[in-house]
Design a protein around this motif. Structure first.
Motif, mmCIF file in Angstrom:
data_model
loop_
_atom_site.group_PDB
_atom_site.id
_atom_site.type_symbol
_atom_site.label_atom_id
_atom_site.label_comp_id
_atom_site.label_asym_id
_atom_site.label_seq_id
_atom_site.Cartn_x
_atom_site.Cartn_y
_atom_site.Cartn_z
ATOM 1 N N LEU A 192 0.839 -1.186 0.000
ATOM 2 C CA LEU A 192 0.000 0.000 0.000
ATOM 3 C C LEU A 192 0.877 1.240 0.000
ATOM 4 C CD1 LEU A 192 -1.615 0.600 3.512
ATOM 5 C CD2 LEU A 192 0.302 -0.907 3.156
ATOM 6 N N ASN A 193 0.354 2.324 -0.539
ATOM 7 C CA ASN A 193 1.118 3.558 -0.682
ATOM 8 C C ASN A 193 0.189 4.722 -0.390
ATOM 9 O OD1 ASN A 193 3.233 5.303 -1.297
ATOM 10 N ND2 ASN A 193 3.889 4.044 -3.038
ATOM 11 N N SER A 194 0.710 5.924 -0.457
ATOM 12 C CA SER A 194 -0.077 7.075 -0.036
ATOM 13 C C SER A 194 0.105 8.236 -1.003
ATOM 14 C CB SER A 194 0.342 7.494 1.378
ATOM 15 O OG SER A 194 -0.390 8.611 1.812
ATOM 16 N N ARG A 195 -0.895 9.087 -1.017
ATOM 17 C CA ARG A 195 -0.835 10.306 -1.813
ATOM 18 C C ARG A 195 -1.653 11.383 -1.115
ATOM 19 N NH1 ARG A 195 2.284 9.369 -5.094
ATOM 20 N NH2 ARG A 195 1.798 9.343 -7.307
ATOM 21 N N ILE A 196 -1.143 12.612 -1.104
ATOM 22 C CA ILE A 196 -1.884 13.753 -0.565
ATOM 23 C C ILE A 196 -2.125 14.745 -1.693
ATOM 24 C CG2 ILE A 196 -1.716 15.811 0.886
ATOM 25 C CD1 ILE A 196 -0.463 14.210 3.028
ATOM 26 N N MET A 197 -3.376 15.110 -1.879
ATOM 27 C CA MET A 197 -3.693 16.158 -2.843
ATOM 28 C C MET A 197 -3.489 17.487 -2.131
ATOM 29 S SD MET A 197 -4.312 14.184 -5.313
ATOM 30 C CE MET A 197 -4.991 15.215 -6.605
ATOM 31 N N ALA A 198 -2.301 18.019 -2.261
ATOM 32 C CA ALA A 198 -1.872 19.126 -1.409
ATOM 33 C C ALA A 198 -2.371 20.482 -1.869
ATOM 34 C CB ALA A 198 -0.338 19.148 -1.331
ATOM 35 N N GLU A 199 -2.635 20.647 -3.167
ATOM 36 C CA GLU A 199 -2.891 21.991 -3.680
ATOM 37 C C GLU A 199 -4.326 22.247 -4.115
ATOM 38 O OE1 GLU A 199 -0.145 22.566 -6.831
ATOM 39 O OE2 GLU A 199 1.641 22.465 -5.552
ATOM 40 N N LYS A 200 -5.115 21.190 -4.296
ATOM 41 C CA LYS A 200 -6.455 21.424 -4.838
ATOM 42 C C LYS A 200 -7.441 20.409 -4.287
ATOM 43 C CE LYS A 200 -5.426 18.616 -8.932
ATOM 44 N NZ LYS A 200 -5.292 18.609 -10.398
ATOM 45 N N ASP A 201 -8.726 20.830 -4.319
ATOM 46 C CA ASP A 201 -9.800 19.908 -3.972
ATOM 47 C C ASP A 201 -9.925 18.888 -5.099
ATOM 48 O OD1 ASP A 201 -10.187 21.653 -1.877
ATOM 49 O OD2 ASP A 201 -11.817 22.738 -2.889
ATOM 50 N N VAL A 202 -10.554 17.763 -4.776
ATOM 51 C CA VAL A 202 -10.665 16.720 -5.782
ATOM 52 C C VAL A 202 -11.944 15.917 -5.546
ATOM 53 C CG1 VAL A 202 -9.391 14.996 -4.447
ATOM 54 C CG2 VAL A 202 -9.417 14.844 -6.939
ATOM 55 N N ILE A 203 -12.520 15.409 -6.633
ATOM 56 C CA ILE A 203 -13.665 14.510 -6.546
ATOM 57 C C ILE A 203 -13.221 13.132 -7.013
ATOM 58 C CG2 ILE A 203 -15.958 13.965 -7.460
ATOM 59 C CD1 ILE A 203 -16.473 16.942 -7.709
#
Length: 988
Positions: free
Chosen positions: A393-404
């Motif tokens: 498993l791995n991870s990601r952060i949407m740091a700059e924008k909202d997302v759907i």
């Protein structure tokens, strides 16, 4: 992100945590569906939901699963479990850390397609703390934003592009050559001369040596006979850092001054950087000397970073250390799993071998360019990474924008956990996900899986910088291993199988197919087959002295084997059957002592009534009042209430039915068989008398024998004793010693005992040391084991009518009449004078037009075995003449089976006596030693002595398919044992 890394890389000697495979031998001479209760996320743009609408796994629940349910060491399985419970998207809360888990390929693709310019892995503070403390720069895993992008731009050169990675082929091949040399050295110097302990550790050292040779541009001695002290400390430091990652990540910071985990974790980093900095500074000094003497600066990756980029020394320190850590685990873990999977599938291994042999003939060493002509090799690695991703498993952060994502709105800085393992096991994306199928990745026109279903090296600009190097190492190493070695699992285990009947042969055959190399079958008799005994005494056609038919077709593996091998009798009309109450036909002639032939309809009426009664017993439909009765007692009681009991011939035919049933139960009398326990026997659909073709039953045994290597079966090797639970000593490490009567000794890790129950009854007390547990000894004593014999009479000419399939003898007072039976029990040995009355009759024999076969059971059969064949033949002829009135000639030949007096068998098959809990006893007999509850053996090697044979099957006792299945059952125990073990040896 640190939590994800910590969960993914809980250390096992420095390796990512996934349960690792077992030992290997090298010998070649040249989207799951969510629960219905879970709401599916909507993708409709007019029904946008929020993360509050998602199911949530809270801290307490997560801790319970990790540490109480044991998922701490099976985190990959936890992903699959969570998907079943919560669907493809849910929230995970661990203390102050919250993340949204994405558990389907569609959601994963949607997220990554919306990746930002500078993708963020998330919180890496656990890795940056040491760097901040020591003033060391960040590397490709810990840096973020523009700084990360600039750093990756530099690091990608000389490494990520395929054309650039090719230049390291010679370096990698040099390390591969040293790995092979080390393997052979360790094997030769092992106590057994063919074993190398801890294969996974050797692959780890190979991987570390390989990536170090590229990053440091020098060898560090991982594959030397004596590893340098500094190198060993470096290896230990990596292991220590990974080992304490998860507890440090999970525990609050205030505990760091109280508990030892944080200090040990930081000490691991200290050792890693101390070693890395030393080699980097050595390279810097070498470069400076060349600059000072006006010499051209030459070198590979490290030289490039130090002399041709604007990276500071501290940035080089951080980057090299992180590249090193990532490269080691990827290569070693994947290589171990690839070899394991190849060892379990000989077809895949052979396909790969053919490809490698075609592209790299002889002893040639493959180059990096040669890899391009081996697509199946690449597919093997890709399929391995799908089944066992290094980072599940791995991870990601949407740091700059909202997302759907998946119809749900998530504000910026939302953390997403990508469940790679569960996604790669989704059968919608990968049909038959648990099967190793490299061909699914071939570019040969087939529909290939969604590429997001397996992305072991990440996706996009944040993909693994060392991917090409790792792939090159795996391709070159695995191709050379495949060219020179045959991989098979758990072959170091030494297994002795006692008995070469169907149980023993099926066990040995199953183990050999699974890759076990050290299999020895010891047969006491002068032939393999056990109670399968096919002979040709009357010409070219077979006569079965033992097993005669396969009972049932549906779900019968023995029938399927015979069918696959083309061993079944194709001409149905030429098959013969035994006359039993349920198989009487108009062609069966029934005679009373008065020479009167009984009408077929009267016989069939009694036989049908009898069959109905026995069916109730076999189908567990008896009334409670019969639960403690013998089968004979139950039958008598029910028959007495029938009008047939008052007819002239009814009771006499009923006695014949009981006598005939004795052959099916292998008992002296039905008064010695439990009525209620017969309900545990399972009759398979598809006919009771399935006949084999010209090769007879021996052809089935030969099919199994053909699977075994030459010399695997030793006949005339009766076992005298089995000594188990032995303590490890200098001259042996095996826990079991098998001594033969001739003095031969066989050491084993496991022994599968497949001898008949009758033989165990006679010798079990003296055969085992330590003695068998009471539960097993009681089972041997309590279960019944009776004798069924055949009497073959060959005549020069046929004297019976052509429409006659058999001659059945109906006595006025037969041995299965209750009064006769009770009298015989009290009169001592007088029954011996009337032994012939236990013969049911004489059936015709397939492919032998002038041969009849008589059936006899129990103590009468054992007495018959003591008589001369000529006397037996004379008695049989007298009976035939007396009952039929026909002119019966003297037989040209008489042949009898003698299973009761056969010293290594002592009977035919098993039956349940009254008052015995048959399932409990069958189960106890089948239980391997040491038993889990046995005092004094808690630390002993498991499955030292296993037991197979028809008597060990609670539902298929008495049958050949029961014997066959129990052999496979015990073999599978061993296969599972080693499949669940960590790889710890490497044999030739």
């Amino acid at each position: 992100m640190v939590v994800c890394l910590a969960q993914s890389i809980v250390q096992r000697s420095g390796r990512w945590l996934l349960p690792l495979p077992t030992a290997l031998v090298y010998t070649r001479g040249a989207g799951g569906t969510p629960s219905p209760s879970v709401a599916q996320p909507s993708t409709s743009q007019d029904k946008i939901r929020t993360e509050d609408d998602l199911p949530r796994i809270k801290t307490r629940e997560m801790l319970y699963r990790l540490y109480v349910q044991g998922y701490y060491k099976r985190l990959h399985e936890l992903q699959v479990k969570d998907k079943q419970l919560y669907g493809p998207m849910y929230k995970i809360g661990i203390g102050s850390i919250n993340s949204v888990a994405l558990n389907s390929v569609e959601l994963l693709e949607e997220l990554l397609r919306k990746d930002e310019r500078f993708p963020s892995r998330g919180d890496m503070s656990l890795w940056t703390e040491y760097r901040d403390l020591r003033g060391i720069g960040y590397g490709p895993f810990t840096e973020e934003g523009v700084k990360w992008y600039n750093l990756r731009t530099v690091l990608n050169k000389r490494m990520l592009h395929p054309k650039e990675s090719v230049q390291y082929g010679d370096v990698v091949n040099e390390v591969v050559s040293d790995l092979i040399k080390r393997i052979y050295h360790l094997r030769r110097t092992s106590p057994t001369g063919d074993r190398v302990n801890n294969l996974s550790n050797e692959l780890y050292r190979f991987s570390l040596e390989g990536i170090s040779s590229i990053l440091f541009e020098t060898r560090i001695g991982c594959l030397e006979e004596e590893i340098p002290v500094e190198t060993q400390h470096f290896i230990d430091s990596i292991a220590q850092m990974f080992s304490y990652s998860l507890p440090v990540a999970m525990l609050p910071k205030w505990s760091r001054n109280i508990l030892p985990f944080y200090g040990r974790y930081m000490a691991g980093w200290e050792g890693i950087f101390k070693f890395s900095v030393k080699f980097i500074e050595m390279k810097m000094e070498a470069i400076q000397k060349r600059v000072d003497t006006n010499q051209e600066v030459e070198g590979e990756y490290l030289t490039y970073l130090l002399s041709n980029t604007k990276m500071t020394n501290k940035e080089v320190y951080g980057s090299i250390a992180e590249l090193l850590l990532a490269g080691v685990d990827t290569t070693s873990n994947t290589m171990m799993w690839a070899m394991y999977l190849l060892s379990r599938d000989s077809n895949v291994q052979n396909t790969l071998y053919q490809e490698v042999s075609r592209c790299i003939p002889g002893d040639n060493i493959p180059s990096a360019q040669d890899v391009n002509c081996m697509p199946y090799l690449k597919a093997v690695i890709k399929e391995t990474l799908r089944m066992y991703p290094v980072v599940p498993l791995n991870s990601r952060i949407m740091a700059e924008k909202d997302v759907i994502i998946g119809g749900h709105f998530f504000p910026k800085k939302t953390s997403f956990t990508m469940c790679h393992y569960a996604i790669s096991q989704d059968e919608k994306t990968f049909p038959e996900p648990s099967k190793f199928k490299p061909e699914r990745w071939l570019r040969d026109g087939r529909v290939r899986p969604n590429p997001f279903g397996s992305i072991p090296f990440g996706f996009g600009v944040r993909g693994c910088v060392g991917r090409r190097i790792a792939e090159l190492e795996m391709y070159l190493a695995l191709s050379r291993e495949t060219a020179h070695c045959r991989m098979s699992p758990h072959s170091a285990a030494r297994v002795v199988v006692v008995g070469a009947g169907l149980a023993g042969l099926s066990a040995a055959s199953t183990l050999v197919k699974a890759g076990f190399q050290h299999i020895q079958v010891l047969e006491a008799m002068d032939r393999p087959g056990g109670r399968v005994y096919t002979t040709r005494p009357f010409g070219q056609n077979v006569i079965e002295l033992g097993a005669n038919w396969i009972h049932g077709q549906e779900a019968n593996p023995l029938f399927l084997l015979a069918q696959e091998q083309g061993l079944l009798l194709e001409e149905r009309g030429s098959a013969s059957i035994m006359c039993l109450p349920g198989s009487v036909t108009p062609r069966d002639y029934f005679f009373r002592e008065s020479r009167r032939q009984l009408p077929v309809d009267e016989v069939e009426q009694v036989c049908s009534f009898f069959s109905g009664l026995t069916s109730r017993a076999f189908e567990s439909e008896l009334e409670p009042r019969h639960s403690s009765q013998s089968l004979g007692g139950y039958l008598d009681e029910e028959f007495a209430q029938s009008p047939l009991a008052t007819s002239e011939d009814g009771p006499r035919v009923f006695e014949w039915c009981k006598r005939s049933e004795c052959t099916d139960e292998a008992s002296s009398s039905l008064y010695e068989v439990s009525a209620s326990q017969l309900g545990h026997y399972v009759a398979l659909e598809g006919g009771f008398f399935n006949s084999l073709g010209p090769g007879g039953y021996q052809a089935l045994a030969d099919t199994l024998l053909d699977n075994l290597p030459p010399g695997a079966v030793l006949c005339d090797r009766p076992v005298h004793s089995i000594h188990w639970a032995l303590q490890e000593e200098k001259n042996h490490t095996c826990p079991v010693r098998v001594l033969c009567q001739g003095g031969q000794c066989f050491m084993a890790d496991h022994v599968i005992v497949t001898v008949p129950l009758g033989f165990l009854k006679e010798i079990a007390v003296a055969m085992f040391e330590p003695a068998l547990p009471k539960s097993k000894a009681d089972a041997i004593e309590r279960l019944g084991f009776g004798t069924v014999d055949k009497i073959y009479l060959r005549f020069e000419d046929r004297f019976w009518p052509h429409d006659c399939a058999g001659i059945q003898l109906v006595w006025d007072a037969g041995p299965e009449d209750e009064e006769v039976y009770q009298h015989s029990q009290s009169e001592g040995g007088a029954w011996r004078d009337m032994w012939y009355k236990k013969i049911c009759g004489f059936d015709t024999v397939a492919r032998h037009p002038t041969v009849l076969c008589g059936w006899i059971t129990g103590r009468e059969a054992q007495h018959m075995e003591s008589l001369d064949e000529k006397i037996v033949g004379e008695v049989c002829v007298r009976m035939l003449r007396s009952f039929t009135g026909w002119s019966v000639p003297e037989p040209a030949q008489v042949l009898m089976s003698k299973w009761g007096s056969e010293r290594f068998v002592r009977g035919s098959y098993t039956y349940p006596p009254p008052g015995v809990d048959a399932v409990r006893e069958h189960t106890a007999l089948a239980a391997p030693l040491p038993l889990p509850c046995e005092a004094g053996y808690s630390q002993a090697k498991p499955l030292q002595v296993l037991f197979a044979g028809e008597a060990t099957h609670a539902n298929f006792y008495t049958t050949t398919h029961g014997a066959y299945m129990t052999g496979i059952r015990e073999a599978q125990r061993l296969i599972d044992l080693y499949a669940d073990s960590e790889p710890d040896s490497y044999n030739e």
